[in-house]
Design a protein around this motif. Sequence first.
Motif, PDB file in Angstrom:
ATOM      1  N   MET A  61       0.862  -1.190   0.000  1.00 43.69           N
ATOM      2  CA  MET A  61       0.000   0.000   0.000  1.00 43.69           C
ATOM      3  C   MET A  61       0.892   1.232   0.000  1.00 43.69           C
ATOM      4  O   MET A  61       1.708   1.403   0.904  1.00 43.69           O
ATOM      5  CB  MET A  61      -0.907  -0.007   1.236  1.00 43.69           C
ATOM      6  CG  MET A  61      -1.966   1.054   1.272  1.00 43.69           C
ATOM      7  SD  MET A  61      -3.000   0.846   2.765  1.00 43.69           S
ATOM      8  CE  MET A  61      -4.351   1.970   2.378  1.00 43.69           C
ATOM      9  N   ASP A  65      -1.909   6.411  -0.266  1.00 47.70           N
ATOM     10  CA  ASP A  65      -3.148   5.734   0.126  1.00 47.70           C
ATOM     11  C   ASP A  65      -3.257   5.586   1.640  1.00 47.70           C
ATOM     12  O   ASP A  65      -4.352   5.671   2.206  1.00 47.70           O
ATOM     13  CB  ASP A  65      -3.246   4.364  -0.546  1.00 47.70           C
ATOM     14  CG  ASP A  65      -3.405   4.466  -2.059  1.00 47.70           C
ATOM     15  OD1 ASP A  65      -3.788   5.559  -2.539  1.00 47.70           O
ATOM     16  OD2 ASP A  65      -3.142   3.473  -2.764  1.00 47.70           O
ATOM     17  N   GLU A  68      -4.278   9.060   2.875  1.00 54.16           N
ATOM     18  CA  GLU A  68      -5.677   9.337   2.538  1.00 54.16           C
ATOM     19  C   GLU A  68      -6.629   8.536   3.425  1.00 54.16           C
ATOM     20  O   GLU A  68      -7.662   9.056   3.874  1.00 54.16           O
ATOM     21  CB  GLU A  68      -5.922   9.020   1.064  1.00 54.16           C
ATOM     22  CG  GLU A  68      -7.229   9.569   0.533  1.00 54.16           C
ATOM     23  CD  GLU A  68      -7.300   9.514  -0.977  1.00 54.16           C
ATOM     24  OE1 GLU A  68      -8.030  10.333  -1.557  1.00 54.16           O
ATOM     25  OE2 GLU A  68      -6.643   8.643  -1.584  1.00 54.16           O
ATOM     26  N   THR A  97      -3.436  14.716  -0.414  1.00 48.86           N
ATOM     27  CA  THR A  97      -4.031  13.574   0.283  1.00 48.86           C
ATOM     28  C   THR A  97      -4.085  13.808   1.785  1.00 48.86           C
ATOM     29  O   THR A  97      -4.627  12.979   2.521  1.00 48.86           O
ATOM     30  CB  THR A  97      -3.247  12.268   0.017  1.00 48.86           C
ATOM     31  OG1 THR A  97      -1.887  12.430   0.431  1.00 48.86           O
ATOM     32  CG2 THR A  97      -3.296  11.890  -1.451  1.00 48.86           C
TER      33      THR A  97
END
Length: 236
Positions: A61, A65, A68, A97
């Motif tokens: 990951m 991400d 976020e 993000t």
Amino acid sequence: MTEEKTVLIVEDEKNIVDILRFNLERKGYRVLEAYDGEEGLRKARTEKPDLILLDIMLPKMIGFDVCEALRKDGDNVPILLLTAREEEDDKVRGLETGADDYITKPFSMREVIARVEANIRRTSMAAPAGAAADSAMPVAGDLSINTDSHQVFRAGKAIDLTQREYELLTFLASHPNKVYSRVDLMEQVWNYGYVGDDVRTVDVTVRRLREKIEENPASPQYILTRRGAGYYFAVN
């Protein structure tokens, strides 16, 4: 430090983790480690660190991400991105993000420690949320700020701001109609001076803040730009 603070390092290069851990522990921080994005997200959610050093390119990951996902959880923990990339788009994407800042590899430990301390210091004073809009102080138009709960309201409705966005807004609002350059704001709000092109951080934060507090972000009424000079909070 009077109270031990926890820093979570999410980085897949063990030598970098070891160097960061050694220097942070010397400064009195408790250090947690994660070597992929999924593990980093899990530890961020369960351990509730005071700050996260987050690499962008991670197994399982990516850092964008992870950041976020935490912001969607409502977690405003300070996040400093670690990246070997120089591309401007990566830096801007990270800020968009919800990251507070970025540090480009190779970095000096002095810079890392300074930024960790600055971000820990600015959040340690934050009060818990939950106060009502009627105890907030009007600042302009239908915008009001409750400095006890660190909440901002527009027309009585709470606005979800990151800690950095809140601090930028309250700083500008407390000095109405005074123009501050990006370098000024890096010093006053980010707590460290000009570092290369890092002042782009200010532009992205202003844009995100406008999207949240302005009725029409393309034609703002609160945070305005004085071309060639900087930003200011407009009060008629």
